[in-house]
Design an enzyme around this catalytic site. Structure first.
Site, PDB file in Angstrom:
ATOM      1  N   THR A 104      98.580   2.471  15.744  1.00 52.69           N
ATOM      2  CA  THR A 104      97.434   2.542  16.659  1.00 52.69           C
ATOM      3  C   THR A 104      97.359   1.353  17.613  1.00 52.69           C
ATOM      4  O   THR A 104      96.520   1.331  18.511  1.00 52.69           O
ATOM      5  CB  THR A 104      96.120   2.629  15.869  1.00 52.69           C
ATOM      6  N   ARG A 147     112.488 -12.966  10.896  1.00 53.48           N
ATOM      7  CA  ARG A 147     113.433 -13.324  11.953  1.00 53.48           C
ATOM      8  C   ARG A 147     114.411 -14.416  11.543  1.00 53.48           C
ATOM      9  O   ARG A 147     115.571 -14.384  11.933  1.00 53.48           O
ATOM     10  CB  ARG A 147     112.667 -13.735  13.213  1.00 53.48           C
ATOM     11  N   CYS A 206     109.536 -11.183  22.049  1.00 51.23           N
ATOM     12  CA  CYS A 206     109.670 -10.501  23.334  1.00 51.23           C
ATOM     13  C   CYS A 206     110.321 -11.383  24.393  1.00 51.23           C
ATOM     14  O   CYS A 206     111.206 -10.931  25.132  1.00 51.23           O
ATOM     15  CB  CYS A 206     108.309 -10.012  23.817  1.00 51.23           C
ATOM     16  N   GLN A 259     103.884 -15.667  30.530  1.00 53.79           N
ATOM     17  CA  GLN A 259     103.790 -14.470  29.701  1.00 53.79           C
ATOM     18  C   GLN A 259     102.479 -13.708  29.874  1.00 53.79           C
ATOM     19  O   GLN A 259     101.396 -14.294  29.940  1.00 53.79           O
ATOM     20  CB  GLN A 259     104.001 -14.850  28.234  1.00 53.79           C
ATOM     21  N   SER A 277      99.239  -8.949  27.434  1.00 51.69           N
ATOM     22  CA  SER A 277      99.492  -7.856  26.496  1.00 51.69           C
ATOM     23  C   SER A 277     100.361  -8.299  25.326  1.00 51.69           C
ATOM     24  O   SER A 277     100.355  -7.665  24.274  1.00 51.69           O
ATOM     25  CB  SER A 277     100.135  -6.659  27.196  1.00 51.69           C
ATOM     26  N   GLY A 278     101.068  -9.416  25.497  1.00 55.36           N
ATOM     27  CA  GLY A 278     101.823  -9.966  24.385  1.00 55.36           C
ATOM     28  C   GLY A 278     100.936 -10.426  23.251  1.00 55.36           C
ATOM     29  O   GLY A 278     101.402 -10.617  22.124  1.00 55.36           O
ATOM     30  N   LYS A 306     110.036 -20.472  18.292  1.00 55.45           N
ATOM     31  CA  LYS A 306     110.655 -19.162  18.073  1.00 55.45           C
ATOM     32  C   LYS A 306     111.810 -18.967  19.054  1.00 55.45           C
ATOM     33  O   LYS A 306     112.903 -18.527  18.687  1.00 55.45           O
ATOM     34  CB  LYS A 306     109.632 -18.033  18.293  1.00 55.45           C
ATOM     35  N   ARG A 356     100.722 -18.769  29.050  1.00 53.40           N
ATOM     36  CA  ARG A 356     100.068 -17.466  29.195  1.00 53.40           C
ATOM     37  C   ARG A 356      99.402 -17.408  30.561  1.00 53.40           C
ATOM     38  O   ARG A 356      98.671 -18.329  30.948  1.00 53.40           O
ATOM     39  CB  ARG A 356      99.013 -17.278  28.099  1.00 53.40           C
ATOM     40  N   HIS A 358     106.637 -10.134  31.183  1.00 51.63           N
ATOM     41  CA  HIS A 358     106.847 -11.569  31.019  1.00 51.63           C
ATOM     42  C   HIS A 358     107.806 -12.071  32.088  1.00 51.63           C
ATOM     43  O   HIS A 358     108.836 -11.444  32.361  1.00 51.63           O
ATOM     44  CB  HIS A 358     107.446 -11.887  29.640  1.00 51.63           C
ATOM     45  N   ASN A 402     107.331  -6.568  28.438  1.00 47.82           N
ATOM     46  CA  ASN A 402     107.230  -7.150  27.097  1.00 47.82           C
ATOM     47  C   ASN A 402     106.886  -6.134  26.025  1.00 47.82           C
ATOM     48  O   ASN A 402     107.210  -6.344  24.844  1.00 47.82           O
ATOM     49  CB  ASN A 402     106.197  -8.283  27.079  1.00 47.82           C
TER      50      ASN A 402
END
Length: 337
Positions: free
Chosen positions: A12, A100, A129, A156, A159-160, A213, A235, A242, A315
């Protein structure tokens, strides 16, 4: 053609819905499809092609018979639930940070290191992403010229950070334009008409988790743990797409024309680079485009064998849902399920 039983966990959310959309658009060979989310979403209906699916929560036996489960529900859920899929005999493609850096879980961008999937232990990690779109360009450069050092600056989209972040940008923009009070809930600072030089929490070294990351994932994906990499992640008030500015030192000399040609021949990369006509990748160009867009490709004359470039990508698509589905496709095509 064999068909597969697929589950989407976090169905969802923004990425979960994009996973379902991508599975349909790419005609993934699905037999049964389960859509799974938290208990508060249980019973909701999701339309998938000609099927109306009912959202389930995780219970005993939920993953019985599932071949592939695409996860986008956060690292806490992944750590708890992914082992259940593995125990039931299925394969997890996880979009969170949970696995990861796990040495037993391949971290994969199929165009870059798809061969790492041949040694999977049923849990596969989808990279961050911003890392995904970048390594699509680093891989061909590494193969042809060698990499010496990498400096990353990201710009970025909100929505990330999920649907609440998108809603906050929209509401803050309305409030700003109407001279009303601006409320910060998802972000600690105003995001509308602003740039926030922080993505995720700060670590002991004063880098953010997002920045580290990118460093650590680049090392793992490229199989180059000694490559010097540094990153600053920002951001900005953009909904989708992105942007990244890369400064790359190569080990060997190059011609800019050859680099542009190299990128133009790289699968799922699109070169948009015509300064005379002010043509270069824009984040709005990524909304309906699954390619990594690259431009502003130019020599950095301040260092030997230096190059600057600008890239953008969707992204939610290549940076998340599409890459996860491409991993599933690679598994199917190479009989790894």
């Amino acid at each position: 053609m064999r068909k597969y039983n697929v589950a989407v966990v976090g169905a969802t959310g923004l990425v979960g819905r994009e996973m379902l959309k991508t599975l349909s658009q790419r005609n993934f060979p699905i037999d049964q499809l389960k859509v799974i989310a938290s208990e508060r979403s249980e019973g909701k209906k999701i339309q998938f092609e000609d099927r109306e699916l009912t959202v389930e929560s995780v219970k005993e036996g939920t993953f019985a018979g599932i071949d592939i489960a695409l996860f986008s529900a956060g690292s806490g859920v992944s750590k708890e639930v992914a082992p259940q899929v593995k125990k039931a005999g299925g394969i997890v493609v996880d979009n969170s940070n949970a696995f990861r850096m796990d040495p037993d879980s391949p971290l994969v961008v199929p165009e870059v290191n798809g061969e790492d999937l041949k040694d999977h232990q049923q849990i596969i990690a989808n990279p961050n992403c911003s890392t995904i779109q970048m390594v699509m360009l680093l891989k061909p450069l590494a193969e042809k010229y060698g990499l010496k050092r990498l400096i990353i600056n990201t710009y970025q989209a909100v929505s990330g950070a999920g649907k609440k972040a998108v809603d906050e940008l929209i509401e803050q923009t309305k409030a700003y334009l109407n001279q009303e009070e601006i409320k910060n809930e998802k972000f600690n600072h105003q995001i509308a008409f602003n740039a926030i030089p922080q993505i995720d929490v700060f670590l002991d070294n004063d880098y953010t988790k997002e920045e580290m990351k990118m460093v650590n994932e680049t090392h793992k994906i490229l199989h180059d743990p000694d490559l010097p990499v540094t990153a600053t992640c920002v951001r900005i008030p953009v909904i989708f797409g992105h942007g990244e500015s890369l400064n790359i030192e190569l080990q060997n000399d190059f011609k800019i024309e050859d680099v542009k040609e190299l990128f133009s021949q790289t699968k799922n990369v699109e070169v948009i680079d015509n300064p005379a006509k002010e043509e270069y990748p824009l984040q709005i160009d990524t909304e309906n485009n699954d390619n990594v867009l690259v431009g502003r490709i130019r020599r950095d004359n301040s260092v030997e064998n230096g190059i600057n470039l600008w890239l953008t990508a969707n992204n939610l698509r290549k940076g998340a849902a599409l890459n996860a589905v491409q991993i599933a496709e690679y598994l199917v095509e190479n009989d790894l399920v």
